[in-house]
Design a protein around this motif. Structure first.
Motif, PDB file in Angstrom:
ATOM      1  N   ALA A  87       1.223  33.393 -79.877  1.00 49.13           N
ATOM      2  CA  ALA A  87       0.286  34.197 -79.081  1.00 49.13           C
ATOM      3  C   ALA A  87       1.027  35.212 -78.224  1.00 49.13           C
ATOM      4  CB  ALA A  87      -0.580  33.291 -78.212  1.00 49.13           C
ATOM      5  N   HIS A  88       2.146  34.803 -77.647  1.00 48.14           N
ATOM      6  CA  HIS A  88       2.936  35.734 -76.832  1.00 48.14           C
ATOM      7  C   HIS A  88       3.566  36.817 -77.694  1.00 48.14           C
ATOM      8  CE1 HIS A  88       3.547  32.962 -73.097  1.00 48.14           C
ATOM      9  NE2 HIS A  88       2.281  33.293 -73.294  1.00 48.14           N
ATOM     10  N   GLU A  89       4.144  36.435 -78.822  1.00 49.34           N
ATOM     11  CA  GLU A  89       4.796  37.410 -79.696  1.00 49.34           C
ATOM     12  C   GLU A  89       3.807  38.435 -80.245  1.00 49.34           C
ATOM     13  OE1 GLU A  89       6.633  34.823 -82.528  1.00 49.34           O
ATOM     14  OE2 GLU A  89       8.352  34.406 -81.234  1.00 49.34           O
ATOM     15  N   LYS A  90       2.595  37.999 -80.538  1.00 46.04           N
ATOM     16  CA  LYS A  90       1.572  38.896 -81.101  1.00 46.04           C
ATOM     17  C   LYS A  90       0.693  39.533 -80.032  1.00 46.04           C
ATOM     18  CE  LYS A  90       1.291  36.502 -85.539  1.00 46.04           C
ATOM     19  NZ  LYS A  90       0.418  35.711 -86.443  1.00 46.04           N
ATOM     20  N   ALA A  91       0.936  39.198 -78.764  1.00 42.59           N
ATOM     21  CA  ALA A  91       0.147  39.716 -77.629  1.00 42.59           C
ATOM     22  C   ALA A  91      -1.350  39.461 -77.827  1.00 42.59           C
ATOM     23  CB  ALA A  91       0.425  41.197 -77.403  1.00 42.59           C
ATOM     24  N   ILE A  92      -1.682  38.218 -78.211  1.00 47.15           N
ATOM     25  CA  ILE A  92      -3.068  37.803 -78.397  1.00 47.15           C
ATOM     26  C   ILE A  92      -3.620  37.334 -77.055  1.00 47.15           C
ATOM     27  CG2 ILE A  92      -4.612  36.216 -79.629  1.00 47.15           C
ATOM     28  CD1 ILE A  92      -3.186  38.126 -81.524  1.00 47.15           C
ATOM     29  N   LEU A  93      -4.817  37.794 -76.694  1.00 50.13           N
ATOM     30  CA  LEU A  93      -5.415  37.428 -75.418  1.00 50.13           C
ATOM     31  C   LEU A  93      -5.679  35.921 -75.373  1.00 50.13           C
ATOM     32  CD1 LEU A  93      -6.472  38.638 -72.753  1.00 50.13           C
ATOM     33  CD2 LEU A  93      -8.721  38.833 -73.852  1.00 50.13           C
ATOM     34  N   HIS A  94      -5.205  35.295 -74.298  1.00 55.30           N
ATOM     35  CA  HIS A  94      -5.376  33.848 -74.124  1.00 55.30           C
ATOM     36  C   HIS A  94      -5.438  33.525 -72.635  1.00 55.30           C
ATOM     37  CE1 HIS A  94      -1.014  34.577 -74.078  1.00 55.30           C
ATOM     38  NE2 HIS A  94      -0.939  33.549 -73.232  1.00 55.30           N
ATOM     39  N   ARG A  95      -5.952  32.346 -72.338  1.00 51.43           N
ATOM     40  CA  ARG A  95      -6.077  31.922 -70.943  1.00 51.43           C
ATOM     41  C   ARG A  95      -4.714  31.591 -70.355  1.00 51.43           C
ATOM     42  NH1 ARG A  95     -11.399  28.164 -71.267  1.00 51.43           N
ATOM     43  NH2 ARG A  95     -12.881  29.888 -71.295  1.00 51.43           N
ATOM     44  N   ALA A  96      -4.574  31.963 -69.114  1.00 47.66           N
ATOM     45  CA  ALA A  96      -3.386  31.629 -68.328  1.00 47.66           C
ATOM     46  C   ALA A  96      -3.814  31.650 -66.865  1.00 47.66           C
ATOM     47  CB  ALA A  96      -2.270  32.635 -68.581  1.00 47.66           C
ATOM     48  N   PHE A  97      -2.971  31.122 -66.001  1.00 54.19           N
ATOM     49  CA  PHE A  97      -3.303  31.117 -64.580  1.00 54.19           C
ATOM     50  C   PHE A  97      -2.042  31.289 -63.755  1.00 54.19           C
ATOM     51  CE2 PHE A  97      -2.347  26.786 -65.716  1.00 54.19           C
ATOM     52  CZ  PHE A  97      -1.516  26.370 -64.684  1.00 54.19           C
ATOM     53  N   SER A  98      -2.239  31.718 -62.531  1.00 54.33           N
ATOM     54  CA  SER A  98      -1.163  31.851 -61.563  1.00 54.33           C
ATOM     55  C   SER A  98      -1.573  31.144 -60.284  1.00 54.33           C
ATOM     56  CB  SER A  98      -0.889  33.325 -61.244  1.00 54.33           C
ATOM     57  OG  SER A  98      -0.381  33.986 -62.375  1.00 54.33           O
TER      58      SER A  98
END
Length: 105
Positions: free
Chosen positions: A24-35
């Protein structure tokens, strides 16, 4: 090592599947994340320096902690889990806002 999967979402934050985190990171696919941003009584932000071995942004000074929600995990639950894993302490958290961002690397 267990494969870490992220929750893929559309621009409305609706889940549309899962994918291995690195893919997902390599392909820049939108996914959930939090800070998580932890402030003390003097309104000072607790920062952390990313580890030198991280595959992106090594040694960057950044928010208190961040990561990805697991399937079925709320933002607050995920934040509490990761705060313990990364910083070694527990505290109350509350969700303040959300936004969509893209940060290819």
């Amino acid at each position: 090592m267990v494969e870490e999967r992220v929750i893929l979402v559309n621009e409305l934050d609706e889940p549309i599947g899962t994918m291995e985190k690195m893919e997902a990171h390599e392909k820049a696919i939108l996914h959930r994340a939090f800070s998580v941003f932890i402030f003390n009584a003097n309104n000072e932000l607790m920062l952390q320096q990313r580890a030198a071995h991280k595959y992106h942004s090594p040694l960057l000074w950044t928010n208190t902690c961040c990561s990805h929600q697991r399937d079925g995990e709320s933002n607050v639950e995920a934040g509490k889990r990761r705060l313990i894993e990364e910083m070694g302490f527990k505290t109350n958290l509350k969700e303040i806002f959300s936004f969509v961002y893209k940060a290819p690397f």
